[in-house]
Each structure stands twice: as C-alpha cells, then as structure tokens.
Scaffold this motif. Structure first.
Motif, PDB file in Angstrom:
ATOM      1  N   LEU A 181       0.855  -1.188   0.000  1.00 38.29           N
ATOM      2  CA  LEU A 181       0.000   0.000   0.000  1.00 38.29           C
ATOM      3  C   LEU A 181       0.889   1.236   0.000  1.00 38.29           C
ATOM      4  N   HIS A 184       1.511   5.630   4.750  1.00 40.92           N
ATOM      5  CA  HIS A 184       0.548   6.517   5.409  1.00 40.92           C
ATOM      6  C   HIS A 184       1.218   7.846   5.728  1.00 40.92           C
ATOM      7  N   ILE A 186       0.361  11.116   5.871  1.00 39.27           N
ATOM      8  CA  ILE A 186      -0.199  12.075   6.838  1.00 39.27           C
ATOM      9  C   ILE A 186      -0.116  11.508   8.249  1.00 39.27           C
ATOM     10  N   LEU A 187      -0.471  10.235   8.381  1.00 33.85           N
ATOM     11  CA  LEU A 187      -0.408   9.602   9.701  1.00 33.85           C
ATOM     12  C   LEU A 187       1.010   9.619  10.237  1.00 33.85           C
ATOM     13  N   VAL A 190       1.950  13.211  11.393  1.00 33.11           N
ATOM     14  CA  VAL A 190       1.302  13.600  12.637  1.00 33.11           C
ATOM     15  C   VAL A 190       1.825  12.783  13.807  1.00 33.11           C
TER      16      VAL A 190
ATOM     17  N   THR B  81      -6.759  13.735  11.797  1.00 26.58           N
ATOM     18  CA  THR B  81      -5.919  12.605  11.386  1.00 26.58           C
ATOM     19  C   THR B  81      -6.686  11.303  11.477  1.00 26.58           C
ATOM     20  N   HIS B  84      -9.044  11.107   8.635  1.00 28.19           N
ATOM     21  CA  HIS B  84      -8.296  10.787   7.423  1.00 28.19           C
ATOM     22  C   HIS B  84      -7.928   9.306   7.378  1.00 28.19           C
ATOM     23  N   ALA B  85      -7.485   8.790   8.540  1.00 27.51           N
ATOM     24  CA  ALA B  85      -7.078   7.382   8.564  1.00 27.51           C
ATOM     25  C   ALA B  85      -8.259   6.481   8.242  1.00 27.51           C
ATOM     26  N   LYS B  88      -9.124   6.789   4.520  1.00 28.69           N
ATOM     27  CA  LYS B  88      -8.129   6.142   3.682  1.00 28.69           C
ATOM     28  C   LYS B  88      -8.250   4.620   3.768  1.00 28.69           C
ATOM     29  N   ASN B  92      -9.015   2.134   0.688  1.00 33.25           N
ATOM     30  CA  ASN B  92      -8.151   0.999   0.375  1.00 33.25           C
ATOM     31  C   ASN B  92      -8.923  -0.311   0.428  1.00 33.25           C
TER      32      ASN B  92
END
Lengths: 322, 113
Positions: A181, A184, A186-187, A190, B81, B84-85, B88, B92
């Motif tokens: 994949l 991540h 952005i993750l 942060v 966040t 977003h996670a 996402k 997926n």
C-alpha cells in the motif's frame, strides 16, 4: 454512565462481527474509565483508559488480523450449558453483592480496617501526597510485586505460545515488509509530531506518580502505546531496529528484578522484605527512594512486556503474510 | 465583565453541544460512509473546539487553562488525522461513495490510475 455501560455490554453480546465487538470493547473500556473518574479513582481510571481502551483492543485487532474477522458459527444446542453456567455464576455474584455494605457507608470494612491508618498516617510515614501510590508501592508492596510478576509471566507465556519454533524470542523479522500500500504519509507526519510528547507524558506520569495520579503501570502502558503506534505506522522491521526485541525481553526481566532487588536490599539492611525505611538514614527518605525504585521497575517491566507481546503478535502476522 | 465572559462561555458551550448533536444526527442519517465520516469529523473538531473554548472562558486559574489549550491542540491534531485514517482505510478496502439513497455508486470526476 451505568446505563451506557450496560448498553455497550449488550451490544457487545449482540454484535456478530469480531471487528465491531473489538471496537465495542474499546468503548466499554473508555466508559469504565470515565465511570472510575466519577468514583474518584483517578489512578485506576488512568490504567483502564490506557489498557482497556487502548492496548488490549489493539492486541485483539492484531489477533483478528491473523485469524480473520468472522465469528465461527456456533451450535445452538451446545450453548445451553455455558449459558446456564454463566447465569448461575452471575446470580451468585449478584446475591453476593447483596451482603456488601452500601457504597460509601462509614462502617464498611473498607473504611474501618486499615484505610484510616493509611489515610491519616501515610503523610508522616511515607511523606508523599498521593496516598494511592503509597498504599500500592509501600504498604501493599507484596501485592504489587505479585502483580508485576503476573505481568512478567504473561509476557513469557505469550512468547512461549507465539514464538515460532527455532526462534529465540518474539519477533525476528529480518526481511523488510513488502509495501503493498501507499505509505501513510499524513499519519506518519502527525505521529512523528505526537509520539515524542506521548513518551514525554509517560515519563511525567512515571515520575509524578507520588504527587498526582499515575505511576509505573500507567507510565509503562503509555510508553508502550507510543512505541506500538510507531510500529503500526512504520512497520515491524523499522520498530525492531529502533528497539530490538532481545533488548525488550531482557528489559522485562530487568524491571521485575529491580523490584525484587529493592526488597532484597532492605532485607540486607536488616529490615523486612520491601520495607524501604532501611534504604536511607531517614525512614521517610528511604520510603521515597524505595517507591521511586520500584515504580521504575514496574514501569520498565510493564512497558517491556506489552511491547514484547506486540512484537510476538505482529511477528506472527508477518510470518503468515510471507 | 465576568458576567460577559460567562455569557460568552455559555454561548460557546451551547454552540458546541448543538454541533455535536448535528454530528450525531448526520452520522445516523447520511447515506454513505464518507458522508458519515464528514459529519463526524468536521463537527467533532469544531464542536470540541467550541466546548473547550467555553470551558477556557469559564475557568479563572492558569493551570486548567494551560491544560485545556493543550487538549485543544491535541484534538486539533488527532481528530482530523483519525478521520483521514478512517477514510483512507475505507478507500483501500474498496468502499466507494454512493448516491443520496445509498444504493448506487456515484461516478467520480476523475479516477486514480
């Protein structure tokens, strides 16, 4: 609050998907934590929020990632006996609570036995403001030693059960994980911002445990969750490079050893096992030193054991993917 | 002066609670996953901000204020966040936006290669 707890518990039974029930477990943990806060048991709430709502759902999620997210269809007839057993046990427990004194009653054994002495004299005998810590770490040091050993044994048991044959320990993930994949981004950014503060907060909880709610157990769990978060986002090989599994396994034993050795030291100084007043000329200073030492041991042991368990689970996932 | 602060704090708390309510309503009523995440994530961040601001105006000691500001910062970092996670992970896993009745797929303006 209690209604919410009961509703969550019923939903937990009703829901079929394992993923949903893990989320509900987490919700249940968070609700119990806030319930403990309203009961003024902030230290317990701290632990419950970190373990019940944080780490244990995470370990369950890792398990589900290994075994699949569907519950096996159960035979209805075989459910009768367990249901009967659970009903009887529950009924017995409820009958047992009928004999208990009402909450906050002044003549309850909890209020009359040793608690007054702890509350009134721990300021002189131990000299730290948080009575919970002085009870846990000094008056009841034997019990806490037992708890630490239970945690340590749990870590060893997980290693024994999950480590693949021929490997010395939890995770020896040498080949880098296949990146199927997109990373991540952005993750990762942060979490890079937040993880240092999580670890800093863990140290604050560790060394502030005498003055406010906190202590070794909570600090260890918070520290471990910071590391686990890093491992989740950057992959097992990366986190294994940061903190190698053998180091963690040794640290788990070192933590338990620090605790035990503190007790042996006081034994050598001529006092009882885990009687810290022997550790310095002034008994109160001795108590301080002893409590800081064993809290350090507890923190190291808890953090290391939780990270070890995470490594063991995640390592299992890795070997299955290959 | 202090009554003015109290009024402002009350207003902030009310707005925050109202936003939380709309978020919960949206979570229950919106047709597809992404709309629900939108309802939760956006209102949660703003509503938590308002509630914390209301509490900030109400407290008159320095220490709780510092802690509230820290919590606000943490929420501002973590909440978007988390949304977003989730989004996402859903993308997926193959979840795609749907139309208002929640039945058909919406054709996207551009699809990723």
């Amino acid at each position: 609050m209690l209604c919410l707890l009961v509703a969550t518990a019923i939903a937990l039974i009703a829901v079929r998907g394992l993923l949903a029930s893990i989320m509900l477990t987490s919700v249940y943990g968070l609700l119990s934590a806030s319930f403990f806060v309203t009961m003024d048991a902030v230290d317990v709430a701290f632990t419950e929020a970190a373990v019940g709502a944080g780490v244990s759902p995470l370990l369950l999620l890792l398990t589900v990632a290994i075994v699949g997210r569907r519950e096996a269809a159960s035979n209805a007839r075989r459910l009768v006996v367990p249901l009967l057993l659970v009903t009887v046990t529950g009924a017995l427990l409820i009958i047992g609570t009928l004999d208990m004194p009402s909450f906050g009653s002044p003549d309850a054994p909890a209020q009359t036995h040793v608690a007054p002495r702890y509350l009134q004299q721990s300021g002189d005998e131990i000299g730290i403001p948080n009575v919970v810590t002085s009870v846990l770490a000094s008056y009841r040091a034997y019990d806490t030693l037992g708890e630490v050993l239970v945690i340590f044994t749990a870590g060893v048991a997980v290693l024994l059960a999950l480590a693949p044959a021929g490997q010395g320990g939890s995770a020896r993930a040498e080949p880098p994980a296949p990146e199927h994949l997109a990373p991540h981004t952005i993750l990762q950014v942060v979490s890079k911002l937040l993880i240092p503060f999580m670890l800093l907060f863990a140290f604050y909880v560790q060394f502030h445990g005498e003055y406010g709610p906190g202590g070794g157990f909570q600090a260890g769990v918070i520290f471990a969750s910071g590391i686990i978060l890093y491992g989740l986002l950057y992959g097992l090989p990366t986190v294994c490079r940061v903190i190698p599994p053998p180091v963690v396994e040794v640290l788990a034993a070192v933590g338990a050893l620090i605790y035990g050795l503190t007790g042996v030291l006081s034994l050598l100084a001529g006092k009882n096992f885990l009687d810290y007043s022997a550790l310095a000329a002034d008994p109160v200073t001795g108590q301080h030193i002893g409590i800081i030492a064993i809290e350090l041991g507890v923190g190291i042991a808890v953090a290391a054991v939780i990270i070890t368990i995470y490594y063991a689970f995640a390592g299992r996932l890795h070997t299955r993917e290959d | 002066m202090s009554t003015l602060w109290l009024w402002a704090s009350d207003a902030c708390l009310l707005i925050g609670s109202f936003l939380l309510l709309t978020g919960a309503l949206g979570f229950l009523r919106f047709p597809d996953f992404y709309a629900r995440i939108h309802a939760c994530g956006v209102t949660e961040t703003l509503a938590t901000g308002f509630v914390l601001l209301g509490l900030l105006l109400r407290s008159d000691d320095a220490m709780p204020q510092v802690k509230l500001v820290l919590i606000l910062l943490f929420v501002l970092f973590s909440s978007p966040t988390a949304s977003h996670a989730l989004a996402k992970a859903a993308w997926n896993a193959g979840v795609r936006p749907r139309d208002n009745s929640g039945k058909r797929r919406v054709s996207l303006p551009h699809t990723d290669p």
